[in-house]
Design a protein around this motif. Structure first.
Motif, PDB file in Angstrom:
ATOM      1  N   LEU A  25     -37.129   1.711  -4.808  1.00 60.95           N
ATOM      2  CA  LEU A  25     -36.051   1.396  -4.880  1.00 60.95           C
ATOM      3  C   LEU A  25     -35.573   1.059  -6.649  1.00 60.95           C
ATOM      4  O   LEU A  25     -36.359   0.052  -6.896  1.00 60.95           O
ATOM      5  CB  LEU A  25     -35.300   0.194  -3.779  1.00 60.95           C
ATOM      6  CG  LEU A  25     -35.527   0.178  -2.669  1.00 60.95           C
ATOM      7  CD1 LEU A  25     -35.382  -0.743  -1.522  1.00 60.95           C
ATOM      8  CD2 LEU A  25     -33.881   1.111  -1.652  1.00 60.95           C
ATOM      9  N   ILE A  26     -34.532   1.143  -6.580  1.00 61.99           N
ATOM     10  CA  ILE A  26     -33.685   0.649  -8.277  1.00 61.99           C
ATOM     11  C   ILE A  26     -33.491  -0.730  -7.860  1.00 61.99           C
ATOM     12  O   ILE A  26     -31.553  -0.147  -7.745  1.00 61.99           O
ATOM     13  CB  ILE A  26     -33.025   1.774  -8.800  1.00 61.99           C
ATOM     14  CG1 ILE A  26     -34.217   2.839  -9.000  1.00 61.99           C
ATOM     15  CG2 ILE A  26     -32.840   1.347 -10.475  1.00 61.99           C
ATOM     16  CD1 ILE A  26     -35.172   2.840  -9.075  1.00 61.99           C
ATOM     17  N   GLU A  27     -33.657  -1.547  -8.457  1.00 64.09           N
ATOM     18  CA  GLU A  27     -33.237  -3.654  -8.233  1.00 64.09           C
ATOM     19  C   GLU A  27     -31.558  -2.834  -9.334  1.00 64.09           C
ATOM     20  O   GLU A  27     -31.682  -2.730  -9.770  1.00 64.09           O
ATOM     21  CB  GLU A  27     -33.602  -4.514  -8.654  1.00 64.09           C
ATOM     22  CG  GLU A  27     -33.018  -5.617  -8.174  1.00 64.09           C
ATOM     23  CD  GLU A  27     -32.367  -5.791  -7.011  1.00 64.09           C
ATOM     24  OE1 GLU A  27     -31.738  -6.240  -6.928  1.00 64.09           O
ATOM     25  OE2 GLU A  27     -33.584  -5.733  -6.240  1.00 64.09           O
TER      26      GLU A  27
ATOM     27  N   GLU B 223     -25.516   7.383  -9.237  1.00 65.59           N
ATOM     28  CA  GLU B 223     -26.225   8.339 -10.190  1.00 65.59           C
ATOM     29  C   GLU B 223     -27.024   7.566 -10.653  1.00 65.59           C
ATOM     30  O   GLU B 223     -26.599   7.425 -12.337  1.00 65.59           O
ATOM     31  CB  GLU B 223     -24.491   8.963 -10.763  1.00 65.59           C
ATOM     32  CG  GLU B 223     -23.806   9.471  -9.466  1.00 65.59           C
ATOM     33  CD  GLU B 223     -23.160  10.946 -10.963  1.00 65.59           C
ATOM     34  OE1 GLU B 223     -23.049  10.125 -11.732  1.00 65.59           O
ATOM     35  OE2 GLU B 223     -22.255  12.203  -9.794  1.00 65.59           O
ATOM     36  N   LEU B 224     -27.505   7.690 -10.199  1.00 63.84           N
ATOM     37  CA  LEU B 224     -29.235   7.217 -10.781  1.00 63.84           C
ATOM     38  C   LEU B 224     -29.785   7.484 -12.010  1.00 63.84           C
ATOM     39  O   LEU B 224     -30.324   6.944 -13.322  1.00 63.84           O
ATOM     40  CB  LEU B 224     -30.478   6.472  -9.965  1.00 63.84           C
ATOM     41  CG  LEU B 224     -29.949   5.503  -9.273  1.00 63.84           C
ATOM     42  CD1 LEU B 224     -31.114   5.423  -7.911  1.00 63.84           C
ATOM     43  CD2 LEU B 224     -30.319   3.866  -9.431  1.00 63.84           C
ATOM     44  N   HIS B 225     -29.543   9.355 -12.201  1.00 61.42           N
ATOM     45  CA  HIS B 225     -29.538   9.632 -13.251  1.00 61.42           C
ATOM     46  C   HIS B 225     -28.786   9.230 -14.502  1.00 61.42           C
ATOM     47  O   HIS B 225     -29.382  10.573 -15.526  1.00 61.42           O
ATOM     48  CB  HIS B 225     -29.701  11.172 -13.049  1.00 61.42           C
ATOM     49  CG  HIS B 225     -28.644  11.183 -12.499  1.00 61.42           C
ATOM     50  ND1 HIS B 225     -28.342  11.538 -10.839  1.00 61.42           N
ATOM     51  CD2 HIS B 225     -27.926  12.894 -11.999  1.00 61.42           C
ATOM     52  CE1 HIS B 225     -27.114  12.149 -10.406  1.00 61.42           C
ATOM     53  NE2 HIS B 225     -27.068  12.660 -11.656  1.00 61.42           N
TER      54      HIS B 225
ATOM     55  N   VAL C  45     -27.606   3.131 -16.130  1.00 57.10           N
ATOM     56  CA  VAL C  45     -28.899   2.536 -16.809  1.00 57.10           C
ATOM     57  C   VAL C  45     -30.292   2.604 -16.336  1.00 57.10           C
ATOM     58  O   VAL C  45     -30.158   2.692 -15.025  1.00 57.10           O
ATOM     59  CB  VAL C  45     -28.282   0.568 -16.855  1.00 57.10           C
ATOM     60  CG1 VAL C  45     -29.962  -0.245 -16.929  1.00 57.10           C
ATOM     61  CG2 VAL C  45     -26.950   0.221 -17.473  1.00 57.10           C
ATOM     62  N   GLY C  46     -30.549   2.588 -17.706  1.00 59.12           N
ATOM     63  CA  GLY C  46     -32.301   2.806 -17.193  1.00 59.12           C
ATOM     64  C   GLY C  46     -32.487   3.976 -15.988  1.00 59.12           C
ATOM     65  O   GLY C  46     -33.971   4.455 -15.885  1.00 59.12           O
ATOM     66  N   CYS C  47     -31.600   5.383 -16.091  1.00 56.28           N
ATOM     67  CA  CYS C  47     -31.974   6.889 -16.509  1.00 56.28           C
ATOM     68  C   CYS C  47     -33.438   7.266 -16.575  1.00 56.28           C
ATOM     69  O   CYS C  47     -33.608   8.032 -15.918  1.00 56.28           O
ATOM     70  CB  CYS C  47     -30.711   8.023 -16.436  1.00 56.28           C
ATOM     71  SG  CYS C  47     -30.355   7.270 -17.855  1.00 56.28           S
TER      72      CYS C  47
END
Length: 279
Positions: free
Chosen positions: A245-247, A252-254, A257-259
Motif C-alpha cells: 500500500l502506498i500511503e 496512476e502510481l507509475h 509522486v514517488g513513482c
C-alpha cells in the motif's frame, strides 16, 4: 528503444499491438492498460523499468481504445477481453519461446490479469497488478446504474461518459495535463465495459484463494477511482499475493509522486521471481 508494431485481429476487429526488446531477453512481460487510455502511455515509465529486468515487453490497445478498432469505450463482452489477452500471450510466447511470462495490469488491466490467472490454466512466472479495478472507490448515481443495467440488455454498445476526473489520476500536475491533452485518451464507456468488469472484480475477490500464481498487488490509499480496500480483500483471501500500500498514492502510481520508488519496488520483485524460476 525500438518499438516493433503488430497487427492483430479479433473477430474482424483490428487490434494494435507492439513489443520492445532488451539487449538480452530473460523473460516476457505482457502489459495491459486501463480503461479509457492506451498502451503507449507506459513507454516513458513502466516499460523502461521492465526492460531493465531484461523482459521483452508486449502490449496492445484493447477493444475501443487507442489505435485499435471498435467503438470507443465498448467491447464485445468480458470473455472477449480475456480471450484477446490470451491471444497476445500466445503471440509473445511464439516470438520468444521458452521464456518465463509475467503479466502487468493497471486498473482495468489489473482486473483482467487477475481474472486471467484465476480462469485460465497458464504457466505464469508472476503477476503485477497496480490499482486493480476490483471495486470502485465511489458510488455511481442510482439513475445511471438503473439505466445502464437496462441498456446492458437492450443496447449494450451505448456509451456515456465514465465520469472519471483526470485530477484523481496523479498528484503531479504535468501528468494530469498530459492525460487531458492525449488525443488517444477518451472517457467513453458502454454497459458491456462496465457491469461485467465490476462483476468480475467481485468474483476475483471471492475466488482469490484459488490463485496459483505469485502476485504483487500495489495500491494507493488516496485512490479516488478504485477502492484500495477491494485490493486488500483480494490479498487477504489469497496465500499467493503480496500487497504494497502506498500511503496517499493516487490511481496512476507509475505517474504519481514517488513513482520511481514504486517502479523500483516492482523491479526488485520481478528479479526475485526470476531468481526463483531459474532455480
Amino acid at each position: 528503444m525500438e518499438l516493433i508494431e503488430h497487427k492483430f485481429q479479433y473477430k474482424n476487429i483490428p487490434i494494435y499491438g507492439w513489443h520492445v526488446q532488451p539487449k538480452e531477453v530473460a523473460g516476457i512481460a505482457v502489459l495491459v492498460h486501463g480503461l479509457g487510455e492506451h498502451s503507449e502511455r507506459y513507454l516513458s515509465d513502466v516499460v523502461p523499468r521492465l526492460l531493465d529486468c531484461n523482459l521483452v515487453v508486449f502490449s496492445y490497445d484493447n477493444f475501443g481504445h487507442g489505435k485499435s478498432g471498435g467503438k470507443r469505450g465498448h467491447c464485445p463482452d468480458y470473455d472477449a477481453l480475456l480471450q484477446l489477452l490470451d491471444n497476445i500471450i500466445a503471440k509473445a510466447r511464439m516470438h520468444f519461446p521458452n521464456n518465463p511470462v509475467f503479466l502487468y495490469g493497471h486498473s482495468l488491466g489489473g482486473n483482467l490479469v487477475l481474472n486471467y490467472a484465476l480462469r485460465f490454466r497458464s504457466d505464469l512466472a508472476g503477476i503485477i497488478a497496480t490499482s486493480p479495478y476490483l471495486r470502485l472507490a465511489f458510488e455511481p448515481p442510482k439513475w445511471k446504474m438503473i439505466i445502464g443495467r437496462a441498456l446492458l440488455r437492450f443496447w449494450p454498445s451505448f456509451t456515456m461518459s465514465s465520469g472519471l476526473d483526470p485530477e484523481d489520476l496523479s498528484r503531479i500536475a504535468t501528468e494530469v495535463i498530459k492525460y487531458k491533452q492525449d488525443p488517444l485518451v477518451h472517457d467513453k464507456v458502454s454497459p458491456m465495459f462496465t457491469f461485467p468488469i465490476q462483476e468480475a472484480g467481485d468474483w476475483a475477490i471471492d475466488n482469490a484463494h484459488k490463485l496459483r500464481t505469485h502476485v504483487l498487488l500495489i495500491h494507493g490509499t488516496g485512490d479516488n477511482v478504485i477502492d484500495y480496500r477491494g485490493t486488500e480483500r483480494f490479498y487477504k483471501n489469497s496465500k499467493r499475493a503480496e500487497l504494497r500500500l502506498i500511503e496517499g498514492g493516487y490511481h496512476e502510481l507509475h505517474k504519481d509522486v514517488g513513482c520511481n520508488d514504486t517502479l523500483n519496488m516492482i523491479g526488485v520483485w520481478i528479479n526475485m521471481q526470476m531468481e526463483s524460476v531459474a532455480v
